[in-house]
Design an enzyme around this catalytic site. Structure first.
Site, PDB file in Angstrom:
ATOM      1  N   ASP A   1       5.620   2.622   2.260  1.00  0.00           N
ATOM      2  CA  ASP A   1       4.797   1.458   2.575  1.00  0.00           C
ATOM      3  C   ASP A   1       3.990   1.775   3.838  1.00  0.00           C
ATOM      4  OD1 ASP A   1       3.695  -0.957   3.335  1.00  0.00           O
ATOM      5  OD2 ASP A   1       5.550  -2.113   3.119  1.00  0.00           O
ATOM      6  N   HIS A   2       2.684   1.935   3.670  1.00  0.00           N
ATOM      7  CA  HIS A   2       1.851   2.372   4.796  1.00  0.00           C
ATOM      8  C   HIS A   2       1.767   1.324   5.903  1.00  0.00           C
ATOM      9  CE1 HIS A   2      -0.732   5.026   6.842  1.00  0.00           C
ATOM     10  NE2 HIS A   2      -1.358   5.555   5.808  1.00  0.00           N
ATOM     11  N   ARG A   3       2.106   0.084   5.611  1.00  0.00           N
ATOM     12  CA  ARG A   3       2.081  -0.939   6.668  1.00  0.00           C
ATOM     13  C   ARG A   3       3.188  -0.691   7.685  1.00  0.00           C
ATOM     14  NH1 ARG A   3       2.913  -6.103   2.994  1.00  0.00           N
ATOM     15  NH2 ARG A   3       4.618  -4.696   2.394  1.00  0.00           N
TER      16      ARG A   3
ATOM     17  N   PRO B   1       0.830  -1.216   0.000  1.00  0.00           N
ATOM     18  CA  PRO B   1       0.000   0.000   0.000  1.00  0.00           C
ATOM     19  C   PRO B   1       0.861   1.261   0.000  1.00  0.00           C
ATOM     20  CG  PRO B   1       0.031  -0.969   2.194  1.00  0.00           C
ATOM     21  CD  PRO B   1       0.779  -1.919   1.302  1.00  0.00           C
TER      22      PRO B   1
END
Length: 431
Positions: free
Chosen positions: A403-405, A232
């Site tokens: 990377d939004h994680r 994401p």
């Protein structure tokens, strides 16, 4: 006791590789940590290192053979040790194993037939490279054992074909729909030219040219597609004034034997930002967040063989001249195909710079398992307000793909603020 040396997993998810060459001959001793052989994957060459000191008693496959992960490739043991017991585990003797390896190396071979033309032996890697280049096997003379075509033979043949292409006549302007294919210069034993349908060519009336995918290009496409589909992404954009940075670069290059580039300074600034915001020096795994003690940064390099991203280690401890020298070394190794697998592994962030091409700004795709990539545009003069006054300053656009994680928006913004501060106050880069 003699043991089998098996093919290690040389890259995540890999199932096979090409054993390009043996570095230790039969009946030769070696020390722990010594490189025994070189395996080639889609993107790099990997050395197989010895875990303990021993003697290489027997090669089970020839250089140039395609080998599966876990397959036996050699027998190790003590001087003069009998290898028959170990070979019995493979269900055969030395001759059977050697014959099997030879059959695997001669892809597509059939039983001998006195009426059939002589079979051409070539390593799988050589066959693949020749197919990509559109050069028939018959046009290449092998210099390997028993006339086997190996990689250096292919490279020499490609060089001859490229030289012929350079010398070929330009197609006449009155015939825009057709391309004149260059006449090849094969060895005397080969046919006069390569098949027209094997080489990248624009066919009359087709309106397009088809160029077969190289192995590197296919891997790049696969990895970036997977990244965009499964990671994401979100993006943070900042503009930094770099007049002070450019002034520092001029001063450094006036006294330094190694010329420092803007990209070298940006890489160093990324390391400074990671030290200032250590929570961004992480990668996402299925089980936990992995936080690193050192700052390792990937550098995107558009080499002659395709895009690669080798990793600079412990950048926060490197001088600017050391960063510059290592980036230049990586670029040369990438062009020559000499990057090792370990050069391409690790890191939490990468830097991709298109500023030298005049690109104002762009967004880059994260290279998993890294958590971010910084896209660097061109520095250009523009209006800016400083202490309430309108001024002209050289401005650099920076876009961070995240990377939004692993990294939230607020953390990414905090990291970008640290980066811009390091770029605008460049004495932090030499502290």
């Amino acid at each position: 006791m003699a043991i089998l040396l098996r093919v290690p997993e040389v890259a995540t998810g890999s199932t096979e590789a090409v054993l390009t060459e043996w570095l230790v001959s039969e009946n030769s001793p070696f020390e722990a940590g010594a490189a025994l052989a070189v395996l080639e994957t889609d993107k790099a060459a990997v050395e197989v290192e010895a875990e303990t000191s021993a003697v290489l008693l027997r090669h089970l496959v020839d250089g140039g053979s395609t080998v599966e992960v876990g397959a036996p490739i050699a027998v190790l043991g003590a001087v003069g040790e009998d290898v028959s017991a170990v070979l019995a585990e493979l269900g055969g003797n030395v001759a059977a194993v050697t014959a099997a390896a030879g059959a695997a190396g001669a892809a597509g071979g059939t039983a001998a037939d006195p009426a059939a033309p002589a079979r051409i032996f070539a390593s799988p890697l050589a066959r693949k490279l020749l197919k990509e280049a559109g050069i028939p096997l018959e046009a290449v003379a092998g210099t390997g054992p028993n006339g086997r075509i190996v990689r250096k033979d292919v490279e020499a043949a490609i060089a001859r074909y490229e030289a012929a292409a350079t010398a070929a006549a330009t197609p006449p302007a009155a015939m825009p729909s057709a391309t004149v294919l260059p006449a090849a210069t094969p060895p005397a034993s080969g046919p006069p030219t390569a098949p027209a349908d094997a080489a990248p060519a624009k066919r009359p009336g087709a309106g397009f040219t088809e160029v077969p995918h190289s192995r590197v290009r296919a891997v790049i496409a696969s990895r970036l597609t997977a990244s965009k589909q499964t990671v994401p992404h979100f993006y943070v954009r900042r503009t930094a004034r770099i007049d002070a940075l450019l002034d520092l670069r001029r001063q450094l290059n006036a006294v330094s034997p190694a010329k420092i580039s803007v990209n070298d300074l940006v890489i160093r600034a990324v390391a400074v930002a990671h030290v200032a915001v250590p929570d961004a020096n992480v990668i996402w795994t299925d089980d936990a967040m992995r936080r690193y003690d050192t700052v390792d940064i990937g550098v995107a390099i558009a080499s002659a063989r395709g895009l690669v991203t080798p990793v600079l280690r412990n950048v926060s401890a490197l001088s600017l001249s050391a960063i510059s020298a290592q980036v230049k070394t990586f670029a040369q190794q990438a062009d020559e195909g000499r990057l090792l697998q370990r050069d391409l592994e690790g890191g939490t962030i990468a830097v991709s710079n298109l500023g030298m091409y005049g690109v104002d700004e762009f967004t880059a795709i994260i290279n998993p398992p890294q958590s971010a990539i910084l896209a660097v545009g061109a520095g250009k003069p523009g209006p800016t307000v400083v202490d309430g006054e309108l001024q002209v300053a050289t401005q650099l656009t920076l876009v961070l793909s995240v990377d939004h994680r692993a990294i939230d928006g607020a953390l990414a913004a905090q990291w970008m603020a640290a980066l811009v501060t390091a770029v605008e106050e460049p004495l932090r880069l030499v502290a």
